[in-house]
Design a protein around this motif. Structure first.
Motif, mmCIF file in Angstrom:
data_model
loop_
_atom_site.group_PDB
_atom_site.id
_atom_site.type_symbol
_atom_site.label_atom_id
_atom_site.label_comp_id
_atom_site.label_asym_id
_atom_site.label_seq_id
_atom_site.Cartn_x
_atom_site.Cartn_y
_atom_site.Cartn_z
ATOM 1 N N GLN A 206 99.365 3.348 40.492
ATOM 2 C CA GLN A 206 100.684 3.416 41.111
ATOM 3 C C GLN A 206 100.602 3.535 42.635
ATOM 4 O OE1 GLN A 206 103.560 3.025 39.382
ATOM 5 N NE2 GLN A 206 102.194 2.606 37.647
ATOM 6 N N HIS A 207 99.400 3.534 43.166
ATOM 7 C CA HIS A 207 99.215 3.709 44.614
ATOM 8 C C HIS A 207 98.386 2.561 45.201
ATOM 9 C CE1 HIS A 207 100.725 7.890 44.294
ATOM 10 N NE2 HIS A 207 100.065 7.890 43.126
ATOM 11 N N LEU A 208 98.566 1.371 44.677
ATOM 12 C CA LEU A 208 97.714 0.241 45.050
ATOM 13 C C LEU A 208 97.721 -0.060 46.550
ATOM 14 C CD1 LEU A 208 95.813 -1.943 44.015
ATOM 15 C CD2 LEU A 208 97.815 -3.401 43.635
ATOM 16 N N PRO A 209 98.893 -0.183 47.220
ATOM 17 C CA PRO A 209 98.854 -0.473 48.671
ATOM 18 C C PRO A 209 98.102 0.582 49.470
ATOM 19 C CG PRO A 209 101.057 -0.846 47.789
ATOM 20 C CD PRO A 209 100.277 -0.147 46.718
ATOM 21 N N ALA A 210 98.290 1.862 49.098
ATOM 22 C CA ALA A 210 97.592 2.940 49.818
ATOM 23 C C ALA A 210 96.091 2.859 49.580
ATOM 24 C CB ALA A 210 98.129 4.299 49.369
ATOM 25 N N ALA B 163 93.239 2.370 52.424
ATOM 26 C CA ALA B 163 92.165 3.359 52.547
ATOM 27 C C ALA B 163 90.795 2.707 52.392
ATOM 28 C CB ALA B 163 92.351 4.467 51.506
ATOM 29 N N ASP B 164 90.685 1.740 51.491
ATOM 30 C CA ASP B 164 89.405 1.036 51.306
ATOM 31 C C ASP B 164 88.983 0.336 52.591
ATOM 32 O OD1 ASP B 164 89.430 1.907 48.717
ATOM 33 O OD2 ASP B 164 90.072 0.000 47.859
ATOM 34 N N ALA B 165 89.950 -0.354 53.228
ATOM 35 C CA ALA B 165 89.630 -1.038 54.483
ATOM 36 C C ALA B 165 89.300 -0.043 55.582
ATOM 37 C CB ALA B 165 90.811 -1.922 54.898
ATOM 38 N N PHE B 166 90.035 1.061 55.636
ATOM 39 C CA PHE B 166 89.787 2.113 56.630
ATOM 40 C C PHE B 166 88.385 2.695 56.481
ATOM 41 C CE2 PHE B 166 89.792 6.820 56.740
ATOM 42 C CZ PHE B 166 89.838 7.024 58.112
ATOM 43 N N GLU B 167 87.941 2.901 55.249
ATOM 44 C CA GLU B 167 86.655 3.544 55.002
ATOM 45 C C GLU B 167 85.461 2.678 55.407
ATOM 46 O OE1 GLU B 167 85.646 6.443 54.141
ATOM 47 O OE2 GLU B 167 87.583 7.390 53.802
ATOM 48 N N PHE C 153 93.123 10.752 61.067
ATOM 49 C CA PHE C 153 92.995 9.900 59.886
ATOM 50 C C PHE C 153 94.344 9.360 59.432
ATOM 51 C CE2 PHE C 153 88.999 12.525 58.892
ATOM 52 C CZ PHE C 153 88.221 11.667 59.653
ATOM 53 N N ALA C 154 95.406 10.137 59.588
ATOM 54 C CA ALA C 154 96.741 9.645 59.246
ATOM 55 C C ALA C 154 97.108 8.446 60.125
ATOM 56 C CB ALA C 154 97.776 10.754 59.390
ATOM 57 N N SER C 155 96.814 8.569 61.418
ATOM 58 C CA SER C 155 97.102 7.475 62.344
ATOM 59 C C SER C 155 96.332 6.212 61.965
ATOM 60 C CB SER C 155 96.742 7.901 63.773
ATOM 61 O OG SER C 155 96.902 6.830 64.682
ATOM 62 N N ALA C 156 95.045 6.365 61.679
ATOM 63 C CA ALA C 156 94.206 5.211 61.356
ATOM 64 C C ALA C 156 94.630 4.563 60.039
ATOM 65 C CB ALA C 156 92.743 5.636 61.284
ATOM 66 N N LEU C 157 94.946 5.359 59.044
ATOM 67 C CA LEU C 157 95.352 4.811 57.752
ATOM 68 C C LEU C 157 96.699 4.098 57.839
ATOM 69 C CD1 LEU C 157 94.215 7.748 55.463
ATOM 70 C CD2 LEU C 157 93.429 5.373 55.284
ATOM 71 N N VAL C 158 97.632 4.665 58.589
ATOM 72 C CA VAL C 158 98.938 4.025 58.753
ATOM 73 C C VAL C 158 98.792 2.689 59.474
ATOM 74 C CG1 VAL C 158 101.155 4.190 59.945
ATOM 75 C CG2 VAL C 158 100.306 6.129 58.625
#
Length: 575
Positions: free
Chosen positions: A399-403, A407-411, A562-567
């Motif tokens: 249910q959280h696919l876009p997030a 996150a995968d790309a961020f990591e 991390f919030a800034s980078a993920l957004v």
């Protein structure tokens, strides 16, 4: 009756030197300038148009030539071709040219010397004429004259052959720009030479797409130009190569409306689903997201393609034409307006055939025609993406696919986690089994196998996983740190999720056309308050510690970073 008085000195109609120097800044960029020469070649019934550039040791373009296999130029007209204002088609509304200024102004905008060689159809002789600004300045050239030459200039002679068979053209024309001084490498302003050549390639592929589709061959620096149709209605070799088949847009709507006894055509298309398989695909190419970079899909965003006699003269934004203004989703929508040259005044076409600005009444008619199909195309795209996402979530229970994708790309570039790096495999399995229980997954049930497998696969492949769970108590969430990875369990029983997030998800699943504006407004206001309360609750939690800055200061900083980078990553993926 008037009489001529010779007591005062007469003046020529033009000061040749100053007039020609002033004409160099007539509004032609490289694409528009080369386009004028290509127009002339097409008007001369050419089947092949070959363009070649020569560079110096510094990488600056110093010479450029355009050759064709058209019918050539009569020697009695050749000298006049370089005379400002002369055209055998002056004022004509039947072809691509009209004003008799294009070749001269286009050439002088980039070079100080232009040469024309031509072999008329049915003749063996080659004729030559030139215009040299330096010679005009020192008065060594005072007029234009034609010479007969024995052969094509050696540095560009190979252009006058069929690139596939090697056979010499039976007739044709070669235009050469020499002493080019406007394409210098390393200039402080504007595009680089390579960028200008890339823009020229894109321009030729798009502006002459209809002609290429019907057999015209254009070559730039030994590479054949393959057409690019922003509406994806024509065969595109690059698409066929990438997908193994031709992909065509669907026509949302099309039609005509009359203007002054002539027809203006319009069409709105929706790009094939393969080019927009899901939200975030087809965006601007970045590392790991180059799927369709050579198809220029982002270029479509809000742009209108305007064709005059089948040749594109404008591909850009037209203010106030898209309903509600342009949106990112519009890159998957093609809009084309076509008109005959007899309506030039209504589109305010100038002698530089690189631009169109519909007069206000015409703009209103165009806007009225394309409004509904654009709105429908946007609706169709969003509905398709919603259905794709529903199917993906149903397949694995995510249910959280876009997030997760953000996150995968961020990591890929984020620092690795350090928490509990020594966790044993047995401990990991116990935690995952407990997680499945909190999620309400019966590990013994065959129906829940897919979801259980997804949880384990997600933990294996990603550093951050978030899942919905339920358990009694006031905990908002629970975080398990295992082997440098983190699993976030969200407590769906908590009032924040029950009152704000769950209703928001339900509303997001509704078709936009079925949403109740009042209900949306109420929920958004509640959500605004809920976010404020969430942050205030965190502040209160910190305040329970005697020294919160020492205990939580570093945590707060990392949270913000991390919030800034993920957004940012999530927003980039939605482009």
């Amino acid at each position: 009756m008037t009489t001529s008085i010779d007591l005062f000195p007469r003046a020529p109609l033009t000061q040749a030197d100053q007039a020609l120097q002033s004409s160099r800044d007539s509004g032609f960029d490289l694409s528009a300038a080369v386009g004028e020469l290509v127009d002339n070649s097409f008007e001369a019934k050419a089947n092949h148009i070959r363009i070649d550039s020569h560079r110096d040791a510094n990488g600056s373009i110093v010479e450029l030539a355009v050759a064709d296999d058209g019918i050539g130029i009569s020697p009695k007209h050749l000298a006049h071709v370089l005379s400002l204002g002369f055209s055998t088609r002056y004022g004509s509304r039947e072809g691509l040219g009209r004003f008799g200024m294009g070749l001269k102004l286009a050439s002088l905008s980039h070079a100080t010397r232009v040469e024309i060689y031509t072999q008329p159809l049915g003749q063996q002789r080659i004729y030559f004429c030139y215009l040299d600004l330096d010679q005009v300045s020192d008065h060594s050239q005072t007029d234009l004259f034609v010479q007969e030459v024995g052969e094509w200039p050696r540095d560009f002679a190979d252009l006058l052959t069929d690139p596939r068979s090697g056979a010499s053209f039976n007739s044709g024309t070669l235009v050469v720009w020499r002493n080019i001084d406007r394409l210098q490498r390393g200039g402080r302003f504007g595009l680089s030479i390579d960028e200008r050549m890339q823009e020229l390639t894109k321009f030729l592929a798009r502006a002459y797409r209809r002609f290429i589709d019907k057999g015209l061959r254009i070559e730039l620096d030994s590479r054949e130009i393959t057409l690019h149709d922003p509406l994806f209605l024509l065969d595109n070799p690059r698409v066929a190569k990438k997908f193994g088949k031709e992909l065509r847009s669907s026509v949302v709507d099309q039609g005509y409306f009359p203007i002054d006894g002539h027809q203006v055509g319009w069409v709105v298309t929706l790009l094939p689903a393969e080019l927009r398989p899901r939200e975030g695909v087809g965006g601007r190419p970045t590392k790991g997201r180059e799927e369709f970079a050579d198809l220029y899909i982002p270029d479509n965003e809000g742009r209108i393609s305007i064709l005059r006699n089948g040749r594109e003269i404008y591909y850009d934004l037209v203010p106030r034409l898209y309903p509600g203004g342009k949106e990112k989703i519009d890159r998957y929508i093609g809009v084309e307006i076509s008109f005959p040259a007899s309506l030039d005044e209504y589109f305010q076409v100038r002698n530089v055939k690189r631009g169109a600005e519909p007069v206000s009444k015409l703009r209103e008619q165009i806007r009225g025609a394309i409004k509904k199909p654009i709105v429908q195309a946007r609706r169709d795209i969003r509905s398709f993406w919603d259905e794709v996402q529903k199917q993906e979530r149903a397949a694995n229970g995510d249910q959280h696919l876009p997030a997760h994708e953000a996150a995968d790309a961020f990591e890929q570039t984020a620092p690795a986690g350090k928490a509990n790096l020594d966790t044993s495999q047995d401990a990991v399995q116990r935690e995952l089994n407990e997680l499945l229980q909190d999620m309400g997954v019966d590990t013994e049930s065959a129906d829940a196998t897919n979801q259980a497998n997804w949880v384990r696969e997600s933990f294996e492949k990603r550093a951050l996983t978030i899942v919905d769970a339920q358990w009694p108590g006031k905990d908002l969430l629970d975080i398990r740190h295992l082997s440098g990875k983190a699993i976030v369990k969200v407590n769906q029983r908590h009032p924040f999720f029950a009152e704000f997030v769950v209703p928001l998800r339900a509303m997001a699943a509704v078709d936009p056309e079925d949403l109740n504006v009042a209900e949306v407004s109420i929920l958004l206001k509640k959500l605004e308050t809920g976010i404020d309360l969430l942050l205030m609750a965190y502040a209160k939690a910190e305040n329970m510690h005697a020294d919160p800055e020492d205990a939580y200061g570093e945590l707060r900083t990392y949270w913000g970073v991390f919030a800034s980078a993920l957004v940012r990553e999530a927003l980039r993926r939605s482009e």
